[in-house]
Design a protein around this motif. Structure first.
Motif, PDB file in Angstrom:
ATOM      1  N   GLY A   1       0.797  -1.231   0.000  1.00 33.71           N
ATOM      2  CA  GLY A   1       0.000   0.000   0.000  1.00 33.71           C
ATOM      3  C   GLY A   1       0.824   1.272   0.000  1.00 33.71           C
ATOM      4  O   GLY A   1       0.274   2.374   0.069  1.00 33.71           O
TER       5      GLY A   1
ATOM      6  N   THR B   1       2.964   0.208  -6.934  1.00 30.31           N
ATOM      7  CA  THR B   1       2.267  -0.127  -8.189  1.00 30.31           C
ATOM      8  C   THR B   1       1.735   1.145  -8.846  1.00 30.31           C
ATOM      9  O   THR B   1       1.830   1.301 -10.073  1.00 30.31           O
ATOM     10  N   THR B   2       1.210   2.062  -8.043  1.00 30.97           N
ATOM     11  CA  THR B   2       0.705   3.315  -8.603  1.00 30.97           C
ATOM     12  C   THR B   2       1.846   4.066  -9.296  1.00 30.97           C
ATOM     13  O   THR B   2       1.676   4.567 -10.412  1.00 30.97           O
TER      14      THR B   2
HETATM   15  N1  LIG Z   1      -7.650   1.868  -8.277  1.00 31.76           N
HETATM   16  C1  LIG Z   1      -7.584   2.234  -7.003  1.00 31.76           C
HETATM   17  N2  LIG Z   1      -8.674   2.697  -6.358  1.00 31.76           N
HETATM   18  C2  LIG Z   1      -8.613   3.096  -5.066  1.00 31.76           C
HETATM   19  N3  LIG Z   1      -7.497   3.052  -4.319  1.00 31.76           N
HETATM   20  C3  LIG Z   1      -6.373   2.592  -4.893  1.00 31.76           C
HETATM   21  C4  LIG Z   1      -6.362   2.153  -6.264  1.00 31.76           C
HETATM   22  N4  LIG Z   1      -5.106   1.752  -6.562  1.00 31.76           N
HETATM   23  C5  LIG Z   1      -4.368   1.923  -5.441  1.00 31.76           C
HETATM   24  N5  LIG Z   1      -5.126   2.431  -4.450  1.00 31.76           N
HETATM   25  C6  LIG Z   1      -4.663   2.778  -3.084  1.00 31.76           C
HETATM   26  O1  LIG Z   1      -3.499   3.568  -3.216  1.00 31.76           O
HETATM   27  C7  LIG Z   1      -2.530   3.217  -2.238  1.00 31.76           C
HETATM   28  C8  LIG Z   1      -1.244   2.771  -2.915  1.00 31.76           C
HETATM   29  O2  LIG Z   1      -1.490   1.510  -3.565  1.00 31.76           O
HETATM   30  P1  LIG Z   1      -0.404   0.733  -4.434  1.00 31.76           P
HETATM   31  O3  LIG Z   1      -1.069  -0.458  -5.047  1.00 31.76           O
HETATM   32  O4  LIG Z   1       0.274   1.675  -5.346  1.00 31.76           O
HETATM   33  O5  LIG Z   1       0.629   0.275  -3.314  1.00 31.76           O
HETATM   34  P2  LIG Z   1       1.794  -0.805  -3.403  1.00 31.76           P
HETATM   35  O6  LIG Z   1       2.956  -0.218  -2.700  1.00 31.76           O
HETATM   36  O7  LIG Z   1       1.996  -1.242  -4.802  1.00 31.76           O
HETATM   37  O8  LIG Z   1       1.219  -1.984  -2.534  1.00 31.76           O
HETATM   38  P3  LIG Z   1       1.152  -3.570  -2.839  1.00 31.76           P
HETATM   39  O9  LIG Z   1       2.493  -4.083  -2.521  1.00 31.76           O
HETATM   40  O10 LIG Z   1       0.116  -4.027  -1.852  1.00 31.76           O
HETATM   41  O11 LIG Z   1       0.728  -3.726  -4.257  1.00 31.76           O
HETATM   42  C9  LIG Z   1      -3.175   2.151  -1.379  1.00 31.76           C
HETATM   43  O12 LIG Z   1      -3.764   2.785  -0.266  1.00 31.76           O
HETATM   44  C10 LIG Z   1      -4.237   1.564  -2.284  1.00 31.76           C
HETATM   45  O13 LIG Z   1      -5.308   1.039  -1.533  1.00 31.76           O
END
Ligand SMILES: Nc1ncnc2c1ncn2[C@@H]1O[C@H](COP(=O)(O)OP(=O)(O)OP(=O)(O)O)[C@@H](O)[C@H]1O
Length: 308
Positions: A37, A41-42
């Protein structure tokens, strides 16, 4: 190669990215390390044009991503976290399908798919359906699919999640070979060992912000702590360690039967720690004093564990 400036992205009330900037040099393997989180990924979805940022700028080789979208996309390969393969098709058929989507045809497609199957060590299984593959083999085909169009930069989103240690090592070998061939890569992970082992430079990401960045030695140098005392117990409950935890407030990580104390004064802390373990009647299986790891740096910066 890639410069990103002040990227921000919100999903309704979730502030997923908060003013992230980073620069990746040609041939560099850049690691984005952070807990679930954190925004990894974002970040890579935005950098690879799969998702638009609310604000910020992205440049590939000095040119704006969105002003040169078609050209930029040809440079980019993405290995998504989720396996993107058809279970009922063979590995070869899957790669041909992806190659066709990239506009590769005929003999070129044939030779490229064969070359990548060979590189991944899966030529002998190329005519077997993906559903017969192990998790690690699927991951390798997933990586091959992202390499079909000879990208200049590849984003890998936690490519070792959910696979066994042997397959993980095979994937490391693939990544190290791609690195030695000069491919630029951005690699996300929440495993500090992977970031330490593979990456030239590491950005530590938490709650949508890059909170530290540099080569491993630079990150270690900038930290106030410099050593870790690692203790393995034969059997321990978290409550057995509450006195120790209170004494070394904020310096302790506990995972199952292991406890890690981050310290700048191992000479003083070690005898205290041993005395407290003896007083609590805890059975030590193993004790090591090691130089600092990324996990301790993360604890120091955020007050929490990478694995929370
Ligand atoms: N499409 C979406 N709609 C709503 N919230 C989102 C969406 N994509 C990501 N988030 C939120 O944005 C934040 C960052 O998510 P992200 O997937 O980028 O994290 P991450 O570091 O890749 O985590 P993970 O290892 O769990 O994939 C999190 O709070 C997630 O719930």
């Amino acid at each position: 190669m890639l410069v990103a400036k002040n990227l921000s992205k919100s999903f309704k009330e979730v502030n997923a990215l908060n003013n992230i900037s980073l620069a990746v040099q040609e041939g560099e393997l850049y690691g984005l390390l952070g807990p679930n989180g954190a925004g990894k990924t974002t970040t890579i979805s935005i950098l690879s044009s799969l998702l638009k940022p609310d604000s910020g700028e992205i440049l590939y080789q000095g040119k704006s991503l969105y002003q040169n979208l078609t050209e930029s996309k040809k440079m980019i390969g993405v290995v998504p976290q989720e396996i993107a393969l058809y279970e009922d098709l063979t590995a070869l058929e899957n790669l041909k399908f992806w190659g066709t989507l990239y506009g590769i045809k005929g003999k070129e497609l044939q030779s490229k798919t064969e070359e990548l199957l060979d590189f991944m060590g899966l030529s002998d299984r190329k005519n077997h359906k993906i559903k017969t593959y192990s998790g690690g083999m699927k991951r390798r085909i997933n990586i091959a699919a992202a390499l079909l169009h000879d990208p200049k930069i590849v984003f890998m989103d936690e490519p070792t999640v959910g696979i066994d240690p042997q397959s993980r090592n095979l994937i490391f070998e693939v990544i190290q070979e791609l690195h030695s061939r000069g491919l630029t890569m951005i690699y996300t992970t929440h495993y500090m060992e992977e970031a330490e082992r593979l990456c030239d430079r590491i950005g530590i990401i938490d709650e949508g912000k890059i909170i530290a960045e540099g080569r491993l030695e630079e990150l270690k140098k900038s930290s106030k702590i410099n050593e870790e005392i690692r203790v393995r117990f034969t059997n321990v409950q978290k409550t057995d360690l509450s006195n120790i935890n209170n004494h070394f407030n904020g310096q302790l990580l506990i995972h199952e039967n292991q406890m890690v104390l981050s310290t700048s004064q191992a000479n003083t802390d070690l005898p205290i720690l041993i005395q407290m373990c003896t007083n609590a009647n805890l059975h030590l299986e193993n004790l090591q004093v090691k130089s600092l790891s990324l996990e301790s740096i993360f604890l120091e910066l955020t007050g929490k564990s990478l694995r929370d």
